[in-house]
Design a protein around this motif. Structure first.
Motif, PDB file in Angstrom:
ATOM      1  N   SER A 120      -2.320   3.312   1.266  1.00  0.00           N
ATOM      2  CA  SER A 120      -2.256   3.905   2.614  1.00  0.00           C
ATOM      3  C   SER A 120      -1.470   3.015   3.586  1.00  0.00           C
ATOM      4  N   HIS A 121      -1.209   3.561   4.786  1.00  0.00           N
ATOM      5  CA  HIS A 121      -0.585   2.767   5.850  1.00  0.00           C
ATOM      6  C   HIS A 121      -1.426   1.524   6.147  1.00  0.00           C
ATOM      7  N   HIS A 122      -2.745   1.685   6.073  1.00  0.00           N
ATOM      8  CA  HIS A 122      -3.628   0.548   6.360  1.00  0.00           C
ATOM      9  C   HIS A 122      -3.473  -0.542   5.303  1.00  0.00           C
ATOM     10  N   GLY A 123      -3.519  -0.149   4.045  1.00  0.00           N
ATOM     11  CA  GLY A 123      -3.411  -1.118   2.956  1.00  0.00           C
ATOM     12  C   GLY A 123      -2.061  -1.827   2.969  1.00  0.00           C
ATOM     13  N   LYS A 124      -1.021  -1.060   3.304  1.00  0.00           N
ATOM     14  CA  LYS A 124       0.321  -1.653   3.324  1.00  0.00           C
ATOM     15  C   LYS A 124       0.494  -2.635   4.481  1.00  0.00           C
ATOM     16  N   ALA A 125      -0.348  -2.487   5.521  1.00  0.00           N
ATOM     17  CA  ALA A 125      -0.270  -3.410   6.665  1.00  0.00           C
ATOM     18  C   ALA A 125      -1.275  -4.554   6.531  1.00  0.00           C
ATOM     19  N   LEU A 126      -1.874  -4.711   5.334  1.00  0.00           N
ATOM     20  CA  LEU A 126      -2.847  -5.787   5.108  1.00  0.00           C
ATOM     21  C   LEU A 126      -2.201  -7.149   5.367  1.00  0.00           C
ATOM     22  N   ARG A 128      -0.919  -7.963   8.113  1.00  0.00           N
ATOM     23  CA  ARG A 128       0.062  -7.824   9.198  1.00  0.00           C
ATOM     24  C   ARG A 128      -0.495  -6.881  10.263  1.00  0.00           C
ATOM     25  N   GLY A 129      -1.774  -7.061  10.601  1.00  0.00           N
ATOM     26  CA  GLY A 129      -2.384  -6.275  11.678  1.00  0.00           C
ATOM     27  C   GLY A 129      -3.132  -5.037  11.210  1.00  0.00           C
ATOM     28  N   GLY A 130      -3.110  -4.762   9.911  1.00  0.00           N
ATOM     29  CA  GLY A 130      -3.863  -3.602   9.402  1.00  0.00           C
ATOM     30  C   GLY A 130      -5.338  -3.952   9.235  1.00  0.00           C
ATOM     31  N   PRO A 131      -6.221  -2.945   9.260  1.00  0.00           N
ATOM     32  CA  PRO A 131      -7.658  -3.224   9.103  1.00  0.00           C
ATOM     33  C   PRO A 131      -8.034  -3.435   7.635  1.00  0.00           C
ATOM     34  N   THR A 132      -9.050  -4.268   7.398  1.00  0.00           N
ATOM     35  CA  THR A 132      -9.608  -4.375   6.039  1.00  0.00           C
ATOM     36  C   THR A 132     -10.922  -3.591   6.020  1.00  0.00           C
ATOM     37  N   VAL A 134     -13.943  -4.566   6.120  1.00  0.00           N
ATOM     38  CA  VAL A 134     -14.976  -5.031   7.052  1.00  0.00           C
ATOM     39  C   VAL A 134     -14.644  -4.706   8.513  1.00  0.00           C
ATOM     40  N   THR A 135     -13.365  -4.418   8.814  1.00  0.00           N
ATOM     41  CA  THR A 135     -13.001  -4.014  10.176  1.00  0.00           C
ATOM     42  C   THR A 135     -13.774  -2.752  10.542  1.00  0.00           C
ATOM     43  N   CYS A 136     -13.897  -1.835   9.598  1.00  0.00           N
ATOM     44  CA  CYS A 136     -14.571  -0.561   9.872  1.00  0.00           C
ATOM     45  C   CYS A 136     -16.035  -0.552   9.447  1.00  0.00           C
ATOM     46  N   HIS A 137     -16.376  -1.196   8.322  1.00  0.00           N
ATOM     47  CA  HIS A 137     -17.740  -1.101   7.780  1.00  0.00           C
ATOM     48  C   HIS A 137     -18.614  -2.315   8.103  1.00  0.00           C
ATOM     49  N   ASP A 148     -18.838   9.344  11.840  1.00  0.00           N
ATOM     50  CA  ASP A 148     -19.000   8.653  13.133  1.00  0.00           C
ATOM     51  C   ASP A 148     -18.204   7.352  13.166  1.00  0.00           C
ATOM     52  N   LEU A 149     -17.843   6.846  11.988  1.00  0.00           N
ATOM     53  CA  LEU A 149     -17.023   5.624  11.938  1.00  0.00           C
ATOM     54  C   LEU A 149     -15.648   5.868  12.542  1.00  0.00           C
ATOM     55  N   ILE A 150     -15.243   7.129  12.578  1.00  0.00           N
ATOM     56  CA  ILE A 150     -13.960   7.462  13.207  1.00  0.00           C
ATOM     57  C   ILE A 150     -14.248   7.753  14.673  1.00  0.00           C
ATOM     58  N   SER A 154     -13.402   2.309  18.056  1.00  0.00           N
ATOM     59  CA  SER A 154     -13.039   1.533  16.876  1.00  0.00           C
ATOM     60  C   SER A 154     -11.557   1.704  16.521  1.00  0.00           C
ATOM     61  N   CYS A 155     -11.081   2.936  16.494  1.00  0.00           N
ATOM     62  CA  CYS A 155      -9.732   3.196  15.987  1.00  0.00           C
ATOM     63  C   CYS A 155      -8.645   2.819  16.983  1.00  0.00           C
ATOM     64  N   SER A 156      -8.936   2.904  18.295  1.00  0.00           N
ATOM     65  CA  SER A 156      -7.858   2.618  19.247  1.00  0.00           C
ATOM     66  C   SER A 156      -7.741   1.125  19.565  1.00  0.00           C
ATOM     67  N   GLN A 163      -3.827  10.692  15.915  1.00  0.00           N
ATOM     68  CA  GLN A 163      -3.846  11.046  14.480  1.00  0.00           C
ATOM     69  C   GLN A 163      -5.279  11.033  13.953  1.00  0.00           C
ATOM     70  N   ALA A 164      -6.031  10.014  14.387  1.00  0.00           N
ATOM     71  CA  ALA A 164      -7.417   9.875  13.935  1.00  0.00           C
ATOM     72  C   ALA A 164      -8.231  11.113  14.302  1.00  0.00           C
ATOM     73  N   GLU A 165      -7.973  11.646  15.489  1.00  0.00           N
ATOM     74  CA  GLU A 165      -8.717  12.802  15.969  1.00  0.00           C
ATOM     75  C   GLU A 165      -8.456  14.028  15.093  1.00  0.00           C
ATOM     76  N   LYS A 166      -7.193  14.204  14.674  1.00  0.00           N
ATOM     77  CA  LYS A 166      -6.851  15.334  13.799  1.00  0.00           C
ATOM     78  C   LYS A 166      -7.591  15.217  12.469  1.00  0.00           C
ATOM     79  N   ILE A 167      -7.603  13.974  11.925  1.00  0.00           N
ATOM     80  CA  ILE A 167      -8.296  13.726  10.663  1.00  0.00           C
ATOM     81  C   ILE A 167      -9.775  14.048  10.811  1.00  0.00           C
ATOM     82  N   LYS A 168     -10.346  13.580  11.897  1.00  0.00           N
ATOM     83  CA  LYS A 168     -11.779  13.773  12.104  1.00  0.00           C
ATOM     84  C   LYS A 168     -12.124  15.263  12.236  1.00  0.00           C
TER      85      LYS A 168
HETATM   86  C1  HEC Z   1      -7.068  -3.605  12.929  1.00  0.00           C
HETATM   87  C2  HEC Z   1      -6.155  -2.581  13.412  1.00  0.00           C
HETATM   88  C3  HEC Z   1      -6.427  -1.128  13.057  1.00  0.00           C
HETATM   89  C4  HEC Z   1      -7.603  -0.418  13.196  1.00  0.00           C
HETATM   90  C5  HEC Z   1      -8.943  -0.910  13.736  1.00  0.00           C
HETATM   91  C6  HEC Z   1      -7.300   0.923  12.769  1.00  0.00           C
HETATM   92  N1  HEC Z   1      -6.009   1.043  12.371  1.00  0.00           N
HETATM   93 FE1  HEC Z   1      -5.055   2.720  11.745  1.00  0.00          FE
HETATM   94  N2  HEC Z   1      -3.314   1.665  11.482  1.00  0.00           N
HETATM   95  C7  HEC Z   1      -3.165   0.312  11.719  1.00  0.00           C
HETATM   96  C8  HEC Z   1      -1.828  -0.096  11.315  1.00  0.00           C
HETATM   97  C9  HEC Z   1      -1.243  -1.503  11.421  1.00  0.00           C
HETATM   98  C10 HEC Z   1      -1.188   1.074  10.837  1.00  0.00           C
HETATM   99  C11 HEC Z   1       0.224   1.166  10.226  1.00  0.00           C
HETATM  100  C12 HEC Z   1       1.291   1.117  11.263  1.00  0.00           C
HETATM  101  C13 HEC Z   1       1.495   2.447  11.794  1.00  0.00           C
HETATM  102  O1  HEC Z   1       1.908   3.327  11.055  1.00  0.00           O
HETATM  103  O2  HEC Z   1       1.272   2.640  13.001  1.00  0.00           O
HETATM  104  C14 HEC Z   1      -2.142   2.158  10.975  1.00  0.00           C
HETATM  105  C15 HEC Z   1      -1.901   3.495  10.653  1.00  0.00           C
HETATM  106  C16 HEC Z   1      -2.821   4.532  10.783  1.00  0.00           C
HETATM  107  C17 HEC Z   1      -2.527   5.919  10.540  1.00  0.00           C
HETATM  108  C18 HEC Z   1      -1.196   6.480  10.114  1.00  0.00           C
HETATM  109  C19 HEC Z   1      -0.386   6.683  11.329  1.00  0.00           C
HETATM  110  C20 HEC Z   1       0.705   7.700  11.163  1.00  0.00           C
HETATM  111  O3  HEC Z   1       1.632   7.626  11.956  1.00  0.00           O
HETATM  112  O4  HEC Z   1       0.608   8.559  10.287  1.00  0.00           O
HETATM  113  C21 HEC Z   1      -3.667   6.631  10.780  1.00  0.00           C
HETATM  114  C22 HEC Z   1      -3.868   8.130  10.656  1.00  0.00           C
HETATM  115  C23 HEC Z   1      -4.686   5.670  11.154  1.00  0.00           C
HETATM  116  N3  HEC Z   1      -4.129   4.419  11.175  1.00  0.00           N
HETATM  117  C24 HEC Z   1      -6.004   6.013  11.413  1.00  0.00           C
HETATM  118  C25 HEC Z   1      -6.975   5.109  11.805  1.00  0.00           C
HETATM  119  C26 HEC Z   1      -8.362   5.458  12.037  1.00  0.00           C
HETATM  120  C27 HEC Z   1      -8.948   6.847  11.859  1.00  0.00           C
HETATM  121  C28 HEC Z   1      -8.983   4.328  12.451  1.00  0.00           C
HETATM  122  C29 HEC Z   1     -10.447   4.148  12.822  1.00  0.00           C
HETATM  123  C30 HEC Z   1     -11.444   4.546  11.843  1.00  0.00           C
HETATM  124  C31 HEC Z   1      -8.001   3.255  12.427  1.00  0.00           C
HETATM  125  N4  HEC Z   1      -6.801   3.777  12.026  1.00  0.00           N
HETATM  126  C32 HEC Z   1      -8.261   1.945  12.776  1.00  0.00           C
HETATM  127  C33 HEC Z   1      -4.100  -0.534  12.254  1.00  0.00           C
HETATM  128  C34 HEC Z   1      -5.413  -0.199  12.540  1.00  0.00           C
END
Ligand code: HEC
Ligand code: HEC
Ligand code: HEC
Ligand code: HEC
Ligand code: HEC
Length: 277
Positions: A120-126, A128-132, A134-137, A148-150, A154-156, A163-168
């Protein structure tokens, strides 16, 4: 007198046997303790340490991992029975993982989630600012996961909530359907109806649904949720079929009772006529 002695002997032997069995049960911790995870040396020692080293014990109590017997050593390795060597690498102690190692650390047990996360986008940003994970759980205070985790708070932290809102929204609608079908199925099961096929179907649908989130691919989540809801509709139709059958059976039952009453009445009248003769 002579005959009573063997009787007393047997009674004594029985009591001694019961006493010995009780002794064995009480002496064996595995049998008397409910789970046993509270008695491991990690908790005994860490519980008495100051500050951040005791914190994990408090946070872990009551977590879903504690409830399922996943203790300190299940995650961190080490020897939970030997205080002197508990944290020796030779006993498999892994220490605390660094941030970039956390997904693999948790993913040893949550294999499917790890796979979705890494691609995922999150895993690829590990790193480099992406969540692991434990960030969420959280790390030690982990609870059963729900939508409710979404949430915006937490997400902003890192990006917009749009995007998160659409998923939820897509997932909430699906979750509601799953819950309704679950309740109806349980109700039928209580009435003794065979719900095997329904339960199997529901299990498969739920599994594919719950691994969906970690892809954080909005288009994919929306499309898959719609596909899953179509699957759920089939289960719903099955449930409606059972409802219909039950209704018919009740109707038939009522008709049978009415017929029996009528027959009894006729018989009664017939007897009366017959008696008079
Ligand atoms: C610690 C920082 C961090 C948190 C907290 C976080 N994200 Fe992200 N997220 C990122 C990064 C970094 C990316 C990849 C860069 C990008 O595409 O914007 C990303 C990408 C995404 C994308 C893809 C964006 C796209 O353009 O398609 C979605 C959807 C998303 N996150 C959902 C969530 C949701 C839902 C939550 C809360 C449960 C969350 N994120 C919490 C850092 C975070
Ligand atoms: C006799 C006391 C004692 C026992 C038993 C013990 N610990 Fe520790 N633990 C400590 C102390 C003190 C520290 C902090 C200093 C250090 O890192 O050595 C620590 C640190 C840690 C850390 C953090 C290490 C790091 O890299 O920051 C983890 C994780 C940990 N312990 C897990 C465990 C686990 C799992 C067990 C059981 C298998 C265990 N401990 C048993 C006393 C103990
Ligand atoms: C579900 C897996 C899991 C379980 C169970 C678990 N831990 Fe941890 N622990 C972690 C992770 C992951 C980290 C690293 C967290 C981070 O960086 O946010 C960690 C970090 C730690 C640390 C370092 C804290 C710090 O601030 O440096 C200690 C000490 C520790 N754990 C002790 C324990 C003890 C004691 C137990 C049992 C009560 C336990 N852990 C149970 C996953 C777990
Ligand atoms: C951006 C936040 C976020 C990150 C990062 C994240 N999760 Fe999740 N996780 C969630 C949400 C939200 C759900 C609930 C989804 C649902 O209800 O269907 C969830 C659900 C779960 C579940 C339950 C799945 C099921 O089948 O019921 C597990 C297990 C899990 N996550 C483990 C992990 C692990 C391990 C990682 C790291 C590899 C991770 N999560 C990373 C937010 C996150
Ligand atoms: C040694 C195996 C193991 C490790 C390592 C592990 N877990 Fe778990 N986890 C479990 C078990 C077992 C359960 C309870 C059964 C289930 O729900 O899958 C569970 C449940 C969960 C749940 C709730 C799932 C649900 O159904 O809602 C989440 C969330 C979760 N773990 C996250 C994590 C995170 C985050 C880490 C790393 C810090 C981690 N796990 C490390 C074994 C493990």
């Amino acid at each position: 007198m002579r005959q009573r002695i063997p009787g007393i002997m047997t009674a004594c032997r029985l009591m001694i046997t019961i006493f010995l069995v009780l002794l064995v049960i009480l002496a064996c911790p595995g049998l008397s303790a409910a789970t046993g995870t509270d008695e491991i040396v990690c908790i005994q020692c860490h519980g008495t340490l100051p500050g951040k080293y005791a914190e994990p014990v408090k946070l872990w109590q009551g977590s879903i991992h504690q409830e399922n017997g996943i203790a300190c050593n299940s995650c961190h390795g080490g020897d939970p029975k030997d205080a002197a060597n508990a944290m020796s690498p030779a006993r498999g102690f892994l220490g605390a993982p660094k941030e970039k190692d956390i997904p693999a650390f948790c993913g040893r047990c949550h294999v499917g989630v790890l796979k979705d996360y890494l691609s995922s986008h999150h895993g690829k940003a590990l790193g480099r600012g992406g969540p692991t994970c434990v960030t969420c759980h959280g790390n030690h205070k982990v609870f059963k996961a729900t939508l409710d985790l979404i949430n915006e708070k937490s997400c902003s932290r890192c990006h917009s909530f749009a995007q998160a809102e659409k998923i939820k929204a897509a997932m909430s609608e699906t979750e509601k359907m799953i819950m309704t079908i679950e309740t109806r199925t349980a109700g039928f099961k209580q009435q003794g109806i065979d719900t095997d096929r329904l339960e199997k179907g529901l299990f498969a649908v739920r599994n594919s649904f719950h691994s969906l989130f970690h892809t954080v691919d909005t288009d994919k989540v929306v499309a898959e949720s719609a596909r899953i809801r179509a699957e759920l509709k089939k289960l719903d139709d099955l449930l409606n079929g059972i409802d219909e059958q039950l209704r018919k059976r009740r109707l038939f039952g009522a008709a049978a009772v009415a017929a029996a009453l009528l027959a009894a009445l006729l018989l009664h009248l017939f007897r009366k006529t017959f008696d008079r003769d």
